[in-house]
Design an enzyme around this catalytic site. Sequence first.
Site, PDB file in Angstrom:
ATOM      1  N   ASP A 184      46.671  -8.092  51.036  1.00  0.00           N
ATOM      2  CA  ASP A 184      46.797  -9.548  51.016  1.00  0.00           C
ATOM      3  C   ASP A 184      47.949  -9.911  50.091  1.00  0.00           C
ATOM      4  OD1 ASP A 184      45.193  -8.598  48.810  1.00  0.00           O
ATOM      5  OD2 ASP A 184      44.731 -10.693  48.322  1.00  0.00           O
ATOM      6  N   ASP A 206      54.419  -6.188  46.386  1.00  0.00           N
ATOM      7  CA  ASP A 206      53.048  -6.495  45.930  1.00  0.00           C
ATOM      8  C   ASP A 206      52.189  -6.853  47.105  1.00  0.00           C
ATOM      9  OD1 ASP A 206      50.787  -7.176  44.475  1.00  0.00           O
ATOM     10  OD2 ASP A 206      51.582  -9.108  43.814  1.00  0.00           O
ATOM     11  N   GLU A 232      42.723  -9.206  46.760  1.00  0.00           N
ATOM     12  CA  GLU A 232      43.176  -8.946  45.393  1.00  0.00           C
ATOM     13  C   GLU A 232      43.777 -10.187  44.745  1.00  0.00           C
ATOM     14  OE1 GLU A 232      45.488  -7.550  41.945  1.00  0.00           O
ATOM     15  OE2 GLU A 232      46.255  -8.667  43.670  1.00  0.00           O
ATOM     16  N   HIS A 272      54.826 -12.213  43.067  1.00  0.00           N
ATOM     17  CA  HIS A 272      54.273 -13.577  42.920  1.00  0.00           C
ATOM     18  C   HIS A 272      55.351 -14.653  42.906  1.00  0.00           C
ATOM     19  CE1 HIS A 272      50.050 -12.438  41.195  1.00  0.00           C
ATOM     20  NE2 HIS A 272      50.508 -11.506  42.003  1.00  0.00           N
TER      21      HIS A 272
END
Lengths: 490, 490
Positions: B108, B139, B173, B448
């Site tokens: 995810d 990520d 996550e 992020h």
Amino acid sequence: MSSSSSSALEMEIIFQYIDAHQSDFIKDLKEWVAVESDSIQPHLRKEVMRMMTLAADRLAALGATVNLVNLGSHQLPDGQVLPLPSVILGELGKDPQSPTVCFYGHVDVQPAKKEDGWNTDPYTLTEIDGNLYGRGATDNKGPVLAWINAVETFRALKLAMPVNFKFVIEGMEEAGSLGLEKLLEEEKQSFFSDVDYIVISDNLWLSNKKPALTYGSRGNACFFVEVECGSKDLHSGTSGGIIYEPLLDLIALLDSLVDSTGHILIPGIYDGVAALMEEERKSYESIEFDLEEHRNNCGVKKFRYGTKEEILLHLWRYPSLSIHGIEGAFHEPGIKTVIPAKVTGKFSIRQVPHMDTSVLKKQVRDKSFLWNSPNQLKVSMPLGAEPWLADVNNLLYKAARRAIKTVFGEDPDFIRDGSTIPVARMFQTVTQKSVMMLPIGAADDGEHSQKEKISRHNYIEGTKLFAAFFLEISKLHRNLYVTSQTETIN
Amino acid sequence: MSSSSSSALEMEIIFQYIDAHQSDFIKDLKEWVAVESDSIQPHLRKEVMRMMTLAADRLAALGATVNLVNLGSHQLPDGQVLPLPSVILGELGKDPQSPTVCFYGHVDVQPAKKEDGWNTDPYTLTEIDGNLYGRGATDNKGPVLAWINAVETFRALKLAMPVNFKFVIEGMEEAGSLGLEKLLEEEKQSFFSDVDYIVISDNLWLSNKKPALTYGSRGNACFFVEVECGSKDLHSGTSGGIIYEPLLDLIALLDSLVDSTGHILIPGIYDGVAALMEEERKSYESIEFDLEEHRNNCGVKKFRYGTKEEILLHLWRYPSLSIHGIEGAFHEPGIKTVIPAKVTGKFSIRQVPHMDTSVLKKQVRDKSFLWNSPNQLKVSMPLGAEPWLADVNNLLYKAARRAIKTVFGEDPDFIRDGSTIPVARMFQTVTQKSVMMLPIGAADDGEHSQKEKISRHNYIEGTKLFAAFFLEISKLHRNLYVTSQTETIN
């Protein structure tokens, strides 16, 4: 028949008329309360406009000359442009032997919705157990109508008007009296040139039962302290421990402003505070103020002080510092491991006579910059509303005191307001005339709250109070005038 | 041919295969990045589900047994109930002579929109100057695929699998790994019973160029301190000066927690901090860390410390205290002369080995209650995520170090993370196995953030690294096994 007994008779006739016309006066108030003249919500602006017209018509019916002064428009934060309600400047009577009393009031109101916690429709004046519930009942439609009805009583009874009247009625008080100060400045040499006294009835007694006269208010100097470490928020995991965190700096700075007893730690701040004289100190003793009731109203367990006198002194004539909050920090429920990059602490100092606001601003800046951090610090004072203090030995207060004694049978409390009354200070500063706050509402009227009310008793006795005040100020003013002439002759 | 040269040859063949199949591996990543498997936005939950199926199919294609474990559903704050994505438990190989390595990863991603500041569509993997831009590239889709492709390489080359593989792949996550810990507990005696080592590749190097191995992270103990004077907000005019203001209390309390050097003033807090041994201190010297670059990335003028070693020590192995904000106080732009009745200060302590979180909680409470105010104080610790520390002398780290030396030609930095890595601590605590964080992404990958990327170099050399690691851990584990037997015989 002596002059004193003829005036007592006149007073009696007036009071009888007012008592006999209670229903009419309440009907008037019901009609005004029915207008949703909320000056804060843009979609209700047209109702404010309608209210101004109603008030202007009411003054015209008294025989007053009415001038609706257009103030243009203003822009809301969202870009919307709204017309400002006109301000009413009214005049009634021009007898050079009589004093001219200018009355200030407003006919706009705070927002109100039944679902906010009202038991009755806020725009339908409803009497329950002797109280008249409705938005604007006490703030400020009731007092404005009481004044108008007091004047109307003289007209209806075909009595000579004891004073010349001027009226300043606005429709933006709850939204900051936009444009009013500029208008006062402009009218200083014209409308205000022959005004002797200014009366405002836009506040409340300190108690539920005992009348009061208000002669002062604290100011409101608001400060923003901004601390910034950079342009982006950081994370407590990846930066915690190595950064000079702005919020840590700000909290240390805010904590350095006041100690745990409430004493303000800004050097020099108490230098400007007027010394407490014995006469003033003594005046607090007779004031009706139920400490326990006030504590319950505030909802707190304990006040900082244990006696009525200390509480009132610290609310009215000593400065206080309150911290309101922080902009830019995390404020939502839950957890966020942020190190905010820019935070602005917001605090205000309620300054008192004879503190100088520009000196205060410098003192706060000097104190703030006593720090040791590489972060950027900015200090500003976005608002510096001045305190207000009137001379209670003035004729205006003497006349009101006598009128209160006549109507309520007791001397009023001489009180101040811990909050700022910008309009009192504004009228005093701009016109240089004597200003008095002459409230008729009781402490529990709930202005700005749900279930706002004025009691039938206060509304009707307040109307009598205004009428009696007209006679008293007229008499005292003429006496002074005659005395002056006599003195000149001697 | 010696065993060493035969293994060198095998490594060479593997690396050639990986180099030759770069385009295929990048095509795989492009396919995965194209799935908007954002676990935070509810309307994209179905894409997370689709992503889990893709990942499961990919493992099945390796020959793995795949079990999609249903975790039920969860409720959002708005009441909406959403299904949780299943967790993939996969197994490949059961050779009792080989070690079993369990790999954890997630597929995810964080939310991403082009208009947030991306130069390319975040869900279209795009190569620019050797960097592969796309949400999830580093990520964690890139590392998960690198691991899978490393396994695939052995299968394609028909080489014996050096280890038995297990896979734990989740899809929540970024939304807090809901349900994962419970699953690990349930599978402790079954799925995890024969696991020897756990590898996680869900973080980044400390530098842009030099590989790293991560062996520890700080914890995150979050505290709420609530101060309340009553049920309703007060006004600084009518109550300022006589009230024990909750925000003044709270600010004094927060200010008492840490001094201007960042030293935490909570008695006893440093007692639990592991002593810094010479060996550890020395290990910081060789770490590649550009202080100036890091300072620029943080956007601050100055750090609290001037050397690389001091900065890393204070980020990784000393506790820090950050204040995040205040709930209940005024936080909007502009002025509001409110005295908030209830305010909640939020701060966190990044605790480190061997601090005990329950002791810390008590220390914070003891410190907070050292005050003198009639207001009500509540202290709570809504989150107490523990720090994590692995033994770098463990076989796992030795094997990874050798593999890094082989692939990148240099020794890795042994690093920690100032942030919390809950999943590492969770796997270590629940399974009691050795856990290693083996990152392949570079410091500037922007997980992020907008413009997330993994470089082609890191993605492909990372795949080689994983393959080399399989051989090294297998060899070291077997040696240990043989040595143990020999020792038993002796």
